[in-house]
Design an enzyme around this catalytic site. Structure first.
Site, PDB file in Angstrom:
ATOM      1  N   TYR A 183      27.841  79.922  39.486  1.00  0.00           N
ATOM      2  CA  TYR A 183      27.572  79.752  40.910  1.00  0.00           C
ATOM      3  C   TYR A 183      28.348  80.745  41.777  1.00  0.00           C
ATOM      4  O   TYR A 183      29.200  81.481  41.295  1.00  0.00           O
ATOM      5  CB  TYR A 183      27.751  78.323  41.381  1.00  0.00           C
ATOM      6  CG  TYR A 183      29.026  77.564  41.148  1.00  0.00           C
ATOM      7  CD1 TYR A 183      29.041  76.194  41.377  1.00  0.00           C
ATOM      8  CD2 TYR A 183      30.214  78.162  40.723  1.00  0.00           C
ATOM      9  CE1 TYR A 183      30.195  75.441  41.201  1.00  0.00           C
ATOM     10  CE2 TYR A 183      31.362  77.419  40.553  1.00  0.00           C
ATOM     11  CZ  TYR A 183      31.346  76.066  40.789  1.00  0.00           C
ATOM     12  OH  TYR A 183      32.498  75.341  40.616  1.00  0.00           O
ATOM     13  N   GLU A 184      27.969  80.784  43.062  1.00  0.00           N
ATOM     14  CA  GLU A 184      28.478  81.781  44.019  1.00  0.00           C
ATOM     15  C   GLU A 184      28.129  83.205  43.592  1.00  0.00           C
ATOM     16  O   GLU A 184      28.882  84.146  43.834  1.00  0.00           O
ATOM     17  CB  GLU A 184      29.998  81.646  44.214  1.00  0.00           C
ATOM     18  CG  GLU A 184      30.485  80.245  44.493  1.00  0.00           C
ATOM     19  CD  GLU A 184      29.765  79.570  45.647  1.00  0.00           C
ATOM     20  OE1 GLU A 184      29.189  80.280  46.497  1.00  0.00           O
ATOM     21  OE2 GLU A 184      29.749  78.333  45.690  1.00  0.00           O
ATOM     22  N   GLY A 185      26.976  83.362  42.971  1.00  0.00           N
ATOM     23  CA  GLY A 185      26.558  84.674  42.475  1.00  0.00           C
ATOM     24  C   GLY A 185      26.982  84.831  41.034  1.00  0.00           C
ATOM     25  O   GLY A 185      28.182  84.881  40.741  1.00  0.00           O
ATOM     26  N   MET A 245      27.817  74.490  52.010  1.00  0.00           N
ATOM     27  CA  MET A 245      26.948  75.611  52.346  1.00  0.00           C
ATOM     28  C   MET A 245      25.620  75.411  51.619  1.00  0.00           C
ATOM     29  O   MET A 245      25.591  75.054  50.442  1.00  0.00           O
ATOM     30  CB  MET A 245      27.571  76.966  52.018  1.00  0.00           C
ATOM     31  CG  MET A 245      27.864  77.257  50.583  1.00  0.00           C
ATOM     32  SD  MET A 245      28.468  78.959  50.435  1.00  0.00           S
ATOM     33  CE  MET A 245      28.821  79.018  48.680  1.00  0.00           C
TER      34      MET A 245
END
Length: 579
Positions: free
Chosen positions: A434-436, A164
């Protein structure tokens, strides 16, 4: 050297005793012909072999070798290729994939346990199949039938992999200001131009093609995040017959040199008019991509737990073997194993109590997702949505805590590379970022998951837990019920505050909810114990660990509750120059 043995027994205990998921699976038409307890155990045992034999023994080599970029190509540690082939041939890359497109169709509650084992074995390696699985979820939910039929079978089989592509150098959490563009072409495709950074598994040769899911803006895009669309951009162009054609105009600019997860190729990708294909509706890309991001956030929880489990196993083995000091319980002329020292036991029990509660929690959240999928249960979907930021933030924060604590058990040896403990600390650190970031997760939990509906979903969940505690009393149920009552009171008090106050308290609030729900996880563990089925040692270990958690770990919420109800106006009183 760091060792690992998959905790298959405790995983099975959670699946089949705590949550009794084998019974649930047999009630679902989509699952009853696919899986039952024996099948699930066989899957877990085979996955354990790959993790224990092909990945874990070589994770330190992977860390030392890392991903290497030369002449525009990225190479990976040598053993990654055979391990990935084993995963693909065994169907693990499509374990929870839709059976219509070649996946195994297994429930999330099972695949999440396999995720934990992969993360224990090597977090960096786990990212390659992990990102692919997330891409598959997005395509399954948002792509058209032709795209799904072409791409999903190759992704599920492991022949192709996925990524992504969100972040840009100037646009991290604020994706609305991204600059990557998508220009419509005459054949219905789009030409994607721009650069993306921090792209996990962005370039490698594990698979014959890499499918990038890219956020970009169309020429007529509205301003901000409402103007973002999602595109499928393959490394190699795919023909109408789903065969590979020429190389697309996407190339790796560089790979990041990181603190940890060195075996993961974290890339800068340059899209120079690369051909892409719209997924879903124009300007609705962020909503589509969040399907993948939410999946990956659950995987972050597996990373935290996986690293903590391996750290615990090695710290425990070291504590049994390392002779140092005298406890007074054996020969006073000989040194004792450090496991006899109270402080070492404290550290190990803290890790054990959090890990086992975390495994129960992960199984619970995964099963909520299964119930939302197979039953169409709206309540399960709401609760899974509520608990996702806790899975990501609380489990990764506690995972780092566990790895640091386990490193401390080793003393000076924990700081030395050959023991593998410092690598676990470095590898798991990224899971909080990561991923927020976990701060963003806390804000999401506080503002969007709790305050937005005046805590309706959370309070309904806590009320159901209280009813369960009354119906199934255990040695800790009274303590757990008391803490839930306190949490409800604090929640009502917070919800009366303005947004700035809620934001300021978001991290402490998420932690408080996490600790209380972990207490409920121990309640569920005790409810599931059966002396006729489980050994005396197993029952005693679970019971004493539950007591340790409620007596020595759970009181952390007292400080959190106090902080949440204290005046924090000093935060807003300082000017920027006073920081």
């Amino acid at each position: 050297m760091s060792q690992y043995q998959a905790p298959v027994d405790d995983i099975s205990f959670n699946l089949f005793d705590v949550w009794q998921l084998d019974q649930y699976w047999q009630q679902q038409p989509q699952l009853q012909e696919l899986i039952e307890a024996d099948t699930a155990k066989a899957i877990l045992e085979e996955a354990a072999k790959i993790c224990e034999q092909q990945l874990a023994p070589y994770s330190q080599i992977a860390d030392a070798v890392g991903a290497q970029l030369a002449d525009g190509k990225v190479s990976l540690p040598e053993h990654y290729y055979t391990a990935y082939q084993s995963l693909s041939e065994g169907g693990w890359t499509g374990l929870s994939g839709d059976a219509e497109f070649g996946g195994m169709g297994m429930p999330k509650s099972l695949s999440m346990m396999v995720d934990e084992m992969l993360c224990s074995a090597d977090i960096a390696f786990s990212l390659y199949p992990g990102l692919t699985a997330g891409a598959c979820v997005t395509l399954l939910q948002h792509a058209d039938e032709q795209m799904k039929a072409c791409y999903l079978p190759k992704l599920y089989s492991g022949e192709w992999s996925g990524t992504m592509c969100l972040t840009e150098a100037h646009a991290g959490s604020d994706l609305g200001i991204m600059r990557t563009t998508a220009k419509p072409d005459t054949d219905g495709s789009y030409l994607i131009s721009g650069s993306k950074i921090f792209i996990t598994a962005g370039e490698h040769d594990l698979t014959s093609n890499i499918i990038h899911l890219v956020l970009a803006k169309l020429p007529d895009a509205p301003a901000g995040s409402r103007g973002i669309s999602l595109f499928l951009v393959p490394k190699f162009i795919v023909t109408e017959n789903c065969d590979l054609a020429e190389r697309n105009a996407v190339n790796v600019g560089s790979i990041e040199h990181k603190m940890g997860i060195n075996g993961s190729a974290t890339c800068v990708l340059n899209f120079d008019g690369a051909r892409g294909y719209l997924i879903g509706e124009p300007h609705r890309g962020l909503a589509c991509m969040f399907t993948m991001m939410n999946y990956e956030r659950l995987s972050m929880g597996s990373q935290g737990l996986g690293a903590a489990e391996r750290a615990y196993q090695n710290a425990l083995a070291y504590a049994k073997d390392r002779l140092q000091g005298r406890t007074g319980k054996t020969d006073p002329n000989k040194a004792d194993a450090i496991l006899g020292h109270a402080d070492v036991r404290r550290m190990l029990l803290n890790i054990k109590a959090m890990n086992e509660a975390g495994r129960t929690f992960a199984t619970w959240v995964a099963n909520l997702l299964d119930r939302a999928k197979y039953d169409g249960c709206a309540q399960s979907a709401q609760r899974a949505n509520l608990l996702t930021p806790i899975t990501k933030a609380f489990m990764t924060d506690r995972g780092l805590d566990a790895c640091i604590t386990a490193q401390q058990v080793f003393g000076g040896h924990g700081y030395v590379k050959e023991w593998g403990m410092e690598q676990l600390v470095r590898d798991v650190r990224i899971a909080q970022i990561y991923e927020g970031t976990n701060g963003i997760q806390a804000a999401d939990f506080m503002l969007r998951k709790v305050a937005s509906d005046q805590a309706a979903v959370l309070l309904a969940l806590l009320n159901d837990i209280q009813l369960e505690l009354k119906a199934h009393p255990t040695s800790i149920s009274v303590v757990v019920e008391k803490r839930i009552t306190q949490l409800i009171d604090v929640s009502h008090s917070l919800l009366a505050q303005e947004q700035n106050v809620l934001s300021m308290n978001a991290c402490d609030y998420l932690d408080a909810v996490g600790y209380v729900l972990y207490a409920y996880m121990w309640q569920r563990n005790l409810m599931a114990l059966n002396p006729a089925k489980h050994s005396a040692d197993f029952v005693a270990a679970k019971t004493q660990t539950a007591m340790w958690y409620t007596q020595k770990v759970l009181p952390k919420v007292d400080g959190l509750f106090s902080s949440l109800q204290s005046d924090g106006s000093a935060m807003f009183a300082l000017t920027e120059d006073q920081f």
